[in-house]
Design an enzyme around this catalytic site. Structure first.
Site, PDB file in Angstrom:
ATOM      1  N   ARG A 163       0.843  -1.196   0.000  1.00 38.67           N
ATOM      2  CA  ARG A 163       0.000   0.000   0.000  1.00 38.67           C
ATOM      3  C   ARG A 163       0.876   1.242   0.000  1.00 38.67           C
ATOM      4  O   ARG A 163       1.885   1.307   0.712  1.00 38.67           O
ATOM      5  CB  ARG A 163      -0.910   0.001   1.229  1.00 38.67           C
ATOM      6  CG  ARG A 163      -1.927   1.123   1.252  1.00 38.67           C
ATOM      7  CD  ARG A 163      -2.928   0.932   2.378  1.00 38.67           C
ATOM      8  NE  ARG A 163      -2.322   1.081   3.697  1.00 38.67           N
ATOM      9  CZ  ARG A 163      -2.068   0.088   4.530  1.00 38.67           C
ATOM     10  NH1 ARG A 163      -2.340  -1.150   4.180  1.00 38.67           N
ATOM     11  NH2 ARG A 163      -1.536   0.309   5.710  1.00 38.67           N
ATOM     12  N   SER A 222      -8.577   0.147   0.028  1.00 40.35           N
ATOM     13  CA  SER A 222      -9.426  -0.149   1.179  1.00 40.35           C
ATOM     14  C   SER A 222     -10.061   1.130   1.713  1.00 40.35           C
ATOM     15  O   SER A 222     -10.796   1.800   1.006  1.00 40.35           O
ATOM     16  CB  SER A 222      -8.621  -0.885   2.248  1.00 40.35           C
ATOM     17  OG  SER A 222      -9.441  -1.297   3.307  1.00 40.35           O
ATOM     18  N   HIS A 223      -9.758   1.493   2.968  1.00 39.45           N
ATOM     19  CA  HIS A 223     -10.372   2.654   3.606  1.00 39.45           C
ATOM     20  C   HIS A 223      -9.439   3.857   3.635  1.00 39.45           C
ATOM     21  O   HIS A 223      -9.751   4.858   4.289  1.00 39.45           O
ATOM     22  CB  HIS A 223     -10.768   2.296   5.042  1.00 39.45           C
ATOM     23  CG  HIS A 223      -9.596   1.856   5.877  1.00 39.45           C
ATOM     24  ND1 HIS A 223      -9.106   0.571   5.828  1.00 39.45           N
ATOM     25  CD2 HIS A 223      -8.800   2.533   6.735  1.00 39.45           C
ATOM     26  CE1 HIS A 223      -8.070   0.482   6.648  1.00 39.45           C
ATOM     27  NE2 HIS A 223      -7.856   1.657   7.199  1.00 39.45           N
ATOM     28  N   LYS A 230      -3.989  -6.437  -2.258  1.00 39.54           N
ATOM     29  CA  LYS A 230      -4.224  -7.539  -1.326  1.00 39.54           C
ATOM     30  C   LYS A 230      -4.033  -8.825  -2.120  1.00 39.54           C
ATOM     31  O   LYS A 230      -4.682  -9.017  -3.156  1.00 39.54           O
ATOM     32  CB  LYS A 230      -5.626  -7.455  -0.726  1.00 39.54           C
ATOM     33  CG  LYS A 230      -5.819  -6.253   0.194  1.00 39.54           C
ATOM     34  CD  LYS A 230      -7.219  -6.197   0.798  1.00 39.54           C
ATOM     35  CE  LYS A 230      -7.365  -5.014   1.740  1.00 39.54           C
ATOM     36  NZ  LYS A 230      -8.734  -4.899   2.295  1.00 39.54           N
ATOM     37  N   ASP A 246     -16.866  -0.726   4.179  1.00 40.28           N
ATOM     38  CA  ASP A 246     -15.688   0.087   3.918  1.00 40.28           C
ATOM     39  C   ASP A 246     -15.454   0.195   2.417  1.00 40.28           C
ATOM     40  O   ASP A 246     -16.252  -0.295   1.607  1.00 40.28           O
ATOM     41  CB  ASP A 246     -14.463  -0.449   4.669  1.00 40.28           C
ATOM     42  CG  ASP A 246     -13.872  -1.700   4.057  1.00 40.28           C
ATOM     43  OD1 ASP A 246     -14.620  -2.437   3.385  1.00 40.28           O
ATOM     44  OD2 ASP A 246     -12.681  -1.959   4.257  1.00 40.28           O
ATOM     45  N   ASP A 248     -13.632  -1.131   0.111  1.00 33.50           N
ATOM     46  CA  ASP A 248     -13.587  -2.279  -0.805  1.00 33.50           C
ATOM     47  C   ASP A 248     -14.529  -3.400  -0.399  1.00 33.50           C
ATOM     48  O   ASP A 248     -14.530  -4.460  -1.010  1.00 33.50           O
ATOM     49  CB  ASP A 248     -12.155  -2.806  -0.953  1.00 33.50           C
ATOM     50  CG  ASP A 248     -11.582  -3.383   0.325  1.00 33.50           C
ATOM     51  OD1 ASP A 248     -11.990  -2.948   1.415  1.00 33.50           O
ATOM     52  OD2 ASP A 248     -10.719  -4.281   0.245  1.00 33.50           O
ATOM     53  N   ASP A 291     -14.907  -5.317   2.416  1.00 30.62           N
ATOM     54  CA  ASP A 291     -14.584  -6.499   3.216  1.00 30.62           C
ATOM     55  C   ASP A 291     -14.767  -6.285   4.718  1.00 30.62           C
ATOM     56  O   ASP A 291     -14.485  -7.170   5.519  1.00 30.62           O
ATOM     57  CB  ASP A 291     -13.172  -7.022   2.917  1.00 30.62           C
ATOM     58  CG  ASP A 291     -12.066  -6.016   3.198  1.00 30.62           C
ATOM     59  OD1 ASP A 291     -12.359  -4.938   3.762  1.00 30.62           O
ATOM     60  OD2 ASP A 291     -10.901  -6.304   2.849  1.00 30.62           O
ATOM     61  N   ARG A 292     -15.279  -5.086   5.120  1.00 29.70           N
ATOM     62  CA  ARG A 292     -15.530  -4.824   6.537  1.00 29.70           C
ATOM     63  C   ARG A 292     -16.941  -4.276   6.735  1.00 29.70           C
ATOM     64  O   ARG A 292     -17.494  -3.625   5.852  1.00 29.70           O
ATOM     65  CB  ARG A 292     -14.515  -3.828   7.102  1.00 29.70           C
ATOM     66  CG  ARG A 292     -13.106  -4.388   7.155  1.00 29.70           C
ATOM     67  CD  ARG A 292     -12.189  -3.507   7.978  1.00 29.70           C
ATOM     68  NE  ARG A 292     -12.001  -2.204   7.381  1.00 29.70           N
ATOM     69  CZ  ARG A 292     -11.982  -1.056   8.063  1.00 29.70           C
ATOM     70  NH1 ARG A 292     -12.176  -1.043   9.357  1.00 29.70           N
ATOM     71  NH2 ARG A 292     -11.772   0.077   7.431  1.00 29.70           N
ATOM     72  N   LYS A 335      -7.615  -7.489  20.070  1.00 28.01           N
ATOM     73  CA  LYS A 335      -8.272  -6.235  20.450  1.00 28.01           C
ATOM     74  C   LYS A 335      -9.681  -6.451  21.010  1.00 28.01           C
ATOM     75  O   LYS A 335     -10.264  -5.533  21.586  1.00 28.01           O
ATOM     76  CB  LYS A 335      -8.358  -5.304  19.244  1.00 28.01           C
ATOM     77  CG  LYS A 335      -7.036  -4.788  18.718  1.00 28.01           C
ATOM     78  CD  LYS A 335      -7.294  -3.843  17.554  1.00 28.01           C
ATOM     79  CE  LYS A 335      -6.026  -3.326  16.926  1.00 28.01           C
ATOM     80  NZ  LYS A 335      -6.313  -2.431  15.785  1.00 28.01           N
ATOM     81  N   HIS A 352      -6.136  -8.774   9.100  1.00 30.78           N
ATOM     82  CA  HIS A 352      -7.013  -9.690   8.364  1.00 30.78           C
ATOM     83  C   HIS A 352      -6.249 -10.883   7.796  1.00 30.78           C
ATOM     84  O   HIS A 352      -6.756 -12.012   7.797  1.00 30.78           O
ATOM     85  CB  HIS A 352      -7.770  -8.955   7.249  1.00 30.78           C
ATOM     86  CG  HIS A 352      -6.922  -8.488   6.111  1.00 30.78           C
ATOM     87  ND1 HIS A 352      -6.710  -9.264   4.991  1.00 30.78           N
ATOM     88  CD2 HIS A 352      -6.240  -7.340   5.904  1.00 30.78           C
ATOM     89  CE1 HIS A 352      -5.930  -8.607   4.150  1.00 30.78           C
ATOM     90  NE2 HIS A 352      -5.629  -7.433   4.679  1.00 30.78           N
ATOM     91  N   SER A 392     -11.607  -4.664  13.827  1.00 32.37           N
ATOM     92  CA  SER A 392     -11.720  -3.669  12.748  1.00 32.37           C
ATOM     93  C   SER A 392     -12.932  -3.904  11.853  1.00 32.37           C
ATOM     94  O   SER A 392     -13.262  -3.052  11.032  1.00 32.37           O
ATOM     95  CB  SER A 392     -10.454  -3.696  11.895  1.00 32.37           C
ATOM     96  OG  SER A 392     -10.343  -4.930  11.218  1.00 32.37           O
ATOM     97  N   GLY A 393     -13.603  -5.058  11.990  1.00 30.25           N
ATOM     98  CA  GLY A 393     -14.796  -5.312  11.190  1.00 30.25           C
ATOM     99  C   GLY A 393     -14.630  -6.352  10.109  1.00 30.25           C
ATOM    100  O   GLY A 393     -15.565  -6.609   9.347  1.00 30.25           O
ATOM    101  N   HIS A 394     -13.462  -6.991  10.007  1.00 37.19           N
ATOM    102  CA  HIS A 394     -13.294  -8.127   9.102  1.00 37.19           C
ATOM    103  C   HIS A 394     -13.976  -9.341   9.744  1.00 37.19           C
ATOM    104  O   HIS A 394     -13.642  -9.728  10.866  1.00 37.19           O
ATOM    105  CB  HIS A 394     -11.811  -8.441   8.883  1.00 37.19           C
ATOM    106  CG  HIS A 394     -11.083  -7.422   8.076  1.00 37.19           C
ATOM    107  ND1 HIS A 394     -11.056  -7.442   6.700  1.00 37.19           N
ATOM    108  CD2 HIS A 394     -10.353  -6.343   8.443  1.00 37.19           C
ATOM    109  CE1 HIS A 394     -10.344  -6.421   6.254  1.00 37.19           C
ATOM    110  NE2 HIS A 394      -9.899  -5.737   7.290  1.00 37.19           N
ATOM    111  N   ALA A 439       2.372  -3.290  19.031  1.00 37.56           N
ATOM    112  CA  ALA A 439       2.991  -2.439  18.017  1.00 37.56           C
ATOM    113  C   ALA A 439       2.164  -2.503  16.742  1.00 37.56           C
ATOM    114  O   ALA A 439       1.870  -3.594  16.237  1.00 37.56           O
ATOM    115  CB  ALA A 439       4.416  -2.902  17.746  1.00 37.56           C
ATOM    116  N   SER A 440       1.773  -1.344  16.245  1.00 35.86           N
ATOM    117  CA  SER A 440       1.069  -1.314  14.966  1.00 35.86           C
ATOM    118  C   SER A 440       1.971  -1.872  13.875  1.00 35.86           C
ATOM    119  O   SER A 440       3.178  -1.617  13.861  1.00 35.86           O
ATOM    120  CB  SER A 440       0.662   0.115  14.619  1.00 35.86           C
ATOM    121  OG  SER A 440       0.213   0.205  13.280  1.00 35.86           O
ATOM    122  N   ASN A 441       1.383  -2.618  12.960  1.00 34.03           N
ATOM    123  CA  ASN A 441       2.133  -3.164  11.831  1.00 34.03           C
ATOM    124  C   ASN A 441       2.126  -2.242  10.623  1.00 34.03           C
ATOM    125  O   ASN A 441       2.732  -2.558   9.598  1.00 34.03           O
ATOM    126  CB  ASN A 441       1.573  -4.531  11.437  1.00 34.03           C
ATOM    127  CG  ASN A 441       2.020  -5.618  12.389  1.00 34.03           C
ATOM    128  OD1 ASN A 441       3.200  -5.738  12.689  1.00 34.03           O
ATOM    129  ND2 ASN A 441       1.078  -6.407  12.868  1.00 34.03           N
TER     130      ASN A 441
END
Length: 460
Positions: free
Chosen positions: A14, A102-103, A112, A238, A240, A242-243, A281, A304, A323-325, A419-421
């Site tokens: 991305r 995506s969003h 993806k 979202d 695309d 998927d959420r 989460k 996801h 996140s909604g997946h 840690a955020s990826n």
């Protein structure tokens, strides 16, 4: 070959189009992915794209790159990402790419990726990067054949098969001008439901609101429309597709971990004793709910692609993340994240109730914080989490889980630091059964974070 390292994320590729993500790089990635597919004995490669303005040219570059390896390409055009996932099942190849941002904001786009039934993540994506840099790909004497195929009707037939709507409901569907709007309205048009569409025309400028239902601000128009029309509830997709996000008729937002309770209970009626996968989460209330309904709660790292990996490992009939997946993997669906299909399954469940919004509002809840983000220098977020995992002490806790960061559970709440990826931040979240429990959990956890690293700046 040059390629900006920053675009190779943990779950996808991305970047900002024409800055970090260029047509040349996308074409090169296509060459690597086509080669990887051939190496795994795959002879067909599916490609789809969302409604972003840069989608057509990036998709064309990807098709060129994949086809140059000699593999057959099926171009399914502008479709929601779940339709691309479906196509890889429908054509039996398990291999494809959704060209989607995506969003993310309009200037972004991305890829993806699936190869031979595996969604690429983490190290697999770094392998793609290395092979791009080394130009490690096959070059065929003749490009593979490119077929343009419409699979939406096949997707719709599969999604609607076996769906039972017990009572006519009125719902508002907000697509946020993402790609999923037209397919969603076509699906609802096949059912006995009164559907009100909101921002269902794809527009890569996203003129009304950002297509990210995980942010409450993006649901304000949906809440207003549900109240204005007297709908039973509303849902949002979202960019695309998927959420999924959901709101009640009174405007309450039902976050995905609570929504997962409803799906888990329904699934476990037919699959007692099976695993239900959730990410780190999610609320403790979900964990308790799964166990109370005869399931086995199974934790997964966030992301996801990683949840999909845990689903493949456990063969659980259902999985989801905050996140909604949402992933249905039972006898009716095929194990990929799909906001449109989740919306249909939700409609089916709620159509059995006289007051659907009361069913949603009645799901167990807790007092929790939104995600708190602690900015760090690049890489320092992961370094801190590693130190914290080694040095933290929580002898008063019920459990300390180190699947993805550190999640500490007490009888009346939990705390998480990971840690955020995708960005250089530490993500922290707290939950308690009561405001008092939330306060105690947050104070206990942040005190331990400061003990391990006195310099850490935690927002109040």
């Amino acid at each position: 070959m040059q390629a900006d390292a920053s675009i190779f994320k943990a779950y996808d590729i991305r970047g900002i189009v024409d800055e970090t993500l260029t047509e040349d790089v996308v074409c090169a990635v296509g060459k690597v992915l086509g080669t990887m597919a051939l190496e795994r004995g795959v002879d067909t490669f599916c490609i789809g794209r969302d409604g972003r303005l840069t989608g057509p040219r990036l998709s064309a570059a990807l098709v060129e790159g994949v086809a140059s390896t000699g593999i057959r390409v099926i171009d399914i055009g502008a479709v929601p990402t779940p339709v691309l996932y479906f196509a890889t099942k429908h054509f039996g190849c398990g291999t494809g790419v959704a060209v989607t941002g995506s969003h993310n904001p309009p200037e972004y786009n991305g890829l993806k990726m699936m190869v031979a039934g595996v969604t690429l993540a983490a190290e697999d994506i770094q392998v793609v990067r290395r092979r791009v840099l080394e130009e490690d790909w096959r070059v065929a004497s003749e490009p593979g054949k490119v077929d343009r195929v419409d699979v939406v009707e096949h997707y719709m037939a599969k999604a609607l098969d076996g769906l039972k709507i017990e009572r006519r409901l009125k719902v508002v569907a907000d697509a946020g001008n993402g790609i999923a709007g037209p397919v969603m309205m076509r699906l609802l048009g096949q059912l006995d439901v009164e559907a009100v569409g909101l921002y269902c025309e794809p527009d890569g400028h996203f003129p009304n609101h950002h297509p990210d239902p995980s942010k409450p601000a993006n649901l304000s128009d949906l809440i207003a429309e549900v109240k204005r029309t007297g709908a039973d509830y509303g849902f949002a997709l979202d960019g695309d597709g998927d959420r999924l996000g959901v709101v009640t008729k009174t405007g309450e937002i039902i976050f995905p971990d609570r929504l997962m309770m409803l799906f888990a209970a329904d699934i476990l009626e037919k699959h007692p004793g099976e695993r239900i996968v959730y990410d780190v989460k999610c609320s403790r209330k979900l964990v308790d709910w799964i166990a109370e309904h005869g399931g086995v709660p199974t934790i997964s790292p966030t992301g996801h692609s990683l949840v999909k990996g845990k689903l493949r490992e456990t063969n659980a009939p259902f999985a989801g993340e905050m996140s909604g997946h949402l992933f249905f993997n039972d006898e009716r669906w095929t194990g990929f994240d799909d906001g449109l299909y989740a919306a249909l399954r939700l409609l089916e469940i709620l159509s059995r109730a006289e007051h659907p919004s009361d069913v949603l509002a009645g799901l167990p809840n807790a007092v929790n914080t939104p995600e708190i983000q602690i900015p760090t220098k690049e890489g320092e977020n992961k370094a801190f989490i590693e130190r914290f995992r080694e040095a933290c002490r929580f002898d008063d806790a019920v459990d300390v889980i180190k699947v993805d960061g550190v999640r500490v559970e007490w009888r009346d709440g939990f705390a998480l630091a990971r840690a955020s990826n995708t960005t250089p931040v530490i993500v922290v979240r707290f939950e308690g059964d009561t405001p008092e429990a939330l306060k105690r959990v947050a104070e206990r956890f942040t005190a331990e974070m400061r003990r391990v690293d006195p310099s850490i700046q935690i927002p109040e």
